[in-house]
Design an enzyme around this catalytic site. Structure first.
Site, PDB file in Angstrom:
ATOM      1  N   GLU A 223      10.447   5.150   7.168  1.00 55.87           N
ATOM      2  CA  GLU A 223      10.580   4.834   8.593  1.00 55.87           C
ATOM      3  C   GLU A 223      11.065   6.018   9.415  1.00 55.87           C
ATOM      4  O   GLU A 223      10.962   6.003  10.645  1.00 55.87           O
ATOM      5  CB  GLU A 223      11.511   3.649   8.788  1.00 55.87           C
TER       6      GLU A 223
ATOM      7  N   GLY B  13       0.806  -1.216   0.000  1.00 57.58           N
ATOM      8  CA  GLY B  13       0.000   0.000   0.000  1.00 57.58           C
ATOM      9  C   GLY B  13       0.835   1.259   0.000  1.00 57.58           C
ATOM     10  O   GLY B  13       0.314   2.351  -0.236  1.00 57.58           O
ATOM     11  N   GLN B  14       2.143   1.110   0.254  1.00 58.07           N
ATOM     12  CA  GLN B  14       2.993   2.309   0.286  1.00 58.07           C
ATOM     13  C   GLN B  14       3.171   2.902  -1.099  1.00 58.07           C
ATOM     14  O   GLN B  14       3.547   4.064  -1.234  1.00 58.07           O
ATOM     15  CB  GLN B  14       4.359   1.986   0.928  1.00 58.07           C
ATOM     16  N   GLY B  15       2.915   2.103  -2.146  1.00 60.91           N
ATOM     17  CA  GLY B  15       2.914   2.654  -3.501  1.00 60.91           C
ATOM     18  C   GLY B  15       4.214   2.483  -4.253  1.00 60.91           C
ATOM     19  O   GLY B  15       4.459   3.187  -5.231  1.00 60.91           O
TER      20      GLY B  15
ATOM     21  N   ALA C  90      13.665  -1.376   5.976  1.00 67.60           N
ATOM     22  CA  ALA C  90      14.804  -0.452   6.070  1.00 67.60           C
ATOM     23  C   ALA C  90      14.658   0.712   5.079  1.00 67.60           C
ATOM     24  O   ALA C  90      15.654   1.301   4.677  1.00 67.60           O
ATOM     25  CB  ALA C  90      16.131  -1.178   5.852  1.00 67.60           C
ATOM     26  N   SER C  91      13.445   1.017   4.693  1.00 65.62           N
ATOM     27  CA  SER C  91      13.181   2.113   3.744  1.00 65.62           C
ATOM     28  C   SER C  91      14.092   2.011   2.521  1.00 65.62           C
ATOM     29  O   SER C  91      14.637   3.007   2.052  1.00 65.62           O
ATOM     30  CB  SER C  91      13.366   3.480   4.431  1.00 65.62           C
ATOM     31  N   ARG C  92      14.275   0.788   2.009  1.00 60.15           N
ATOM     32  CA  ARG C  92      15.288   0.563   0.987  1.00 60.15           C
ATOM     33  C   ARG C  92      14.741   0.366  -0.411  1.00 60.15           C
ATOM     34  O   ARG C  92      15.511   0.306  -1.370  1.00 60.15           O
ATOM     35  CB  ARG C  92      16.145  -0.650   1.376  1.00 60.15           C
TER      36      ARG C  92
ATOM     37  N   GLY D 239      15.115   6.481   0.439  1.00 59.96           N
ATOM     38  CA  GLY D 239      14.080   6.076   1.392  1.00 59.96           C
ATOM     39  C   GLY D 239      13.746   7.184   2.368  1.00 59.96           C
ATOM     40  O   GLY D 239      14.558   8.063   2.626  1.00 59.96           O
TER      41      GLY D 239
ATOM     42  N   THR E 244      12.841   2.110  -2.654  1.00 56.73           N
ATOM     43  CA  THR E 244      13.006   3.129  -3.692  1.00 56.73           C
ATOM     44  C   THR E 244      14.465   3.186  -4.151  1.00 56.73           C
ATOM     45  O   THR E 244      14.751   3.297  -5.342  1.00 56.73           O
ATOM     46  CB  THR E 244      12.567   4.508  -3.162  1.00 56.73           C
TER      47      THR E 244
END
Lengths: 159, 329
Positions: free
Chosen positions: B284, B39-41, B79-81, B281, B83
């Protein structure tokens, strides 16, 4: 026992046990899976449906109590390719992320707007406060609903 | 107010991520990635990257993700990795495919130099003479059906991170860092102990923003989680370890009515070094400074520094009582 009621405008008859929840009837017997199975405790609002236009938590609502009433799920208002204008607003604002709460939030909002076409932001927040969302912080959801309200207000004033 | 630094874009030392891409003879493209879009896209944002490079509209791109049976390996969506890592792979794979398209266009037009072409709105043009052009679909079709080279590409991106040096303990653990600052204005009811967060402003350094709507969603959602931590979310256990707060009746998360009346977000587009188009990223980082900002605001209001969360009415009242009795004595 055989229960007669209307679902999304169509007459329905289902054989339901006395302790059967409306959520189970809708999902398992009528295959309406937009009604989400969330907490099953009446807390999260994912299972929201409209009973004679008012939101109820179908997970704690007995099917027998729906006898002779009218039930609406999100399919009554919009489907892929034919979205409700409020759903179009949700899409434009990027309101939902995982989407699990979306049918319930939308039904709560539609119910409010049917009773009060010009709610304040405060009233909108209160109307959807029975629908929990873990993704969005509700910010873009509320923005989308207010955008819809303003657009409708402007359209009415033009007439 | 609270400011934070958050490391992103790493997952261990290997961190390898790959993407497959094919461009079909109708000018559409399919990307295969092991990322998970909950859902984050990520699929939307990375399809935008692909559309930019391949010069085709978004609706011509299919993004198949999350099923490692059909997609290449990805170390994980965490880990916001995504992108940074998957974005790198998408960019590189699309650039490779674009070169193949230019080669096919060159053969069709008799100009055997791929660097002499550019791509825009589904059409490949000769830079010096744009009247000379073929569509992406025509080039892909010719490449696949006439020249025998279907447009296929793959790309892999590996972590820069290094293992810890046994002598010094130093390691490059994370690729990049993201920064953010949040400011909270609170109202504390000293009779009930309730905290009302009136306003919250969240400004985050996001690298180049690919899709502002999605980034805002990550900021707002993060703040919602952070406010939950600050004010009400608490896992209560009995002595035997069983969980007391195991329903939403006991484990409270903020409803729409509980959110701050004024919620502002800001994005600082400081390009991330080596990020695809400068993107990186940020997700988080969003919840990280929220509870500290609320805690600092409450400390400013009451003169009491809290060291445990959440700041429930009970904790606030107990602390106020303790402060009053210590002042009396």
């Amino acid at each position: 026992m055989l229960i007669h009621f209307h679902v999304n405008g169509k007459a329905c008859a289902v054989d339901a046990a006395p302790d059967e929840k409306l959520l189970d009837t809708l999902r398992e017997k009528l295959q309406i899976t937009s009604v989400k199975r969330g907490c099953e405790n009446g807390d999260c609002g994912a299972c929201t449906v409209l009973l004679d236009g008012r939101p109820v938590a179908s997970c704690i609502f007995l099917t027998v109590k729906a006898r002779n009433h009218s039930i609406q799920t999100i399919e009554a208002f919009g489907e892929p390719g034919h979205l409700h204008p409020l759903q179009e607003k949700f899409r434009a604002h990027g309101a939902f992320q995982c989407g699990f709460c979306a049918p319930g939030v939308t039904l709560s909002a539609i119910s409010l707007l049917n009773q009060n076409p010009t709610p304040t932001e405060e009233e909108v927040r209160r109307a959807i406060s029975g629908n929990l969302c873990r993704c969005s912080g509700y910010v873009q959801i509320v923005e989308a609903i207010m955008d819809y309200v303003e657009e409708r207000r402007a359209a009415r004033e033009e007439l | 107010m609270a400011a934070m630094i958050y490391p992103h874009d790493s997952c261990g030392v290997s961190g390898a991520t790959s993407v497959f891409l094919k461009v079909d003879s109708d000018g559409s493209a399919v990307l295969y990635s092991g990322l998970s879009d909950v859902g984050q896209g990520s699929k939307t944002a990375l399809s935008q990257l692909a559309a930019e490079i391949l010069g085709i509209p978004m609706d011509k791109i299919t993004f198949i993700a999350g099923d490692t049976h059909t997609t290449p390996y990805d170390e994980g969506t965490g880990a916001s990795r995504t992108t940074f890592f998957c974005g790198h792979c998408v960019k590189e794979a699309c650039e490779k495919a674009r070169t193949q398209l230019f080669e096919a266009a060159g053969r069709m037009l008799g100009v055997p130099s791929p660097e002499k072409f550019y791509i825009q709105d589904g059409v490949i043009y000769l830079k010096t003479f744009p009247e000379c052009h073929v569509s992406v679909a025509e080039a892909a079709h010719a490449s696949e059906r006439i020249y025998g080279h279907p447009i296929l590409a793959s790309a892999t991106f590996s972590s820069f991170s290094t293992p810890a040096d046994p002598e010094t303990g130093h390691a490059l653990m994370f690729e990049r860092h993201t920064f953010g600052t949040q400011i909270a204005e609170v109202d504390v009811d000293i009779d009930t102990g309730e905290i009302d967060v009136l306003k919250l402003a969240a400004v985050h350094s996001c690298g180049t923003v690919i899709n502002p709507n999605l980034v805002e969603g990550q900021i707002y959602g993060g703040v919602h989680m952070g406010l939950g931590q600050a004010l009400m979310e608490e896992m209560l256990e009995r002595e035997d370890g069983s969980v007391v707060s195991n329903t939403f009746s006991e484990y409270h998360i903020l409803t729409a009515a509980d959110m701050p009346g004024v919620m502002l977000s800001g994005m600082v587009e400081r390009p991330v070094e080596d990020g695809p188009f400068g993107a990186g990223g940020m997700s988080e980082g969003a919840p990280s400074p929220t509870a500290p900002a609320v805690g600092n605001a409450v400390a400013d209001a009451l003169g009491i520094r809290f060291t445990s969360l959440p700041l429930t009415p009970e904790r606030i009242l107990t602390a106020l009582k303790a402060k009053q009795s210590s002042q009396r004595s």
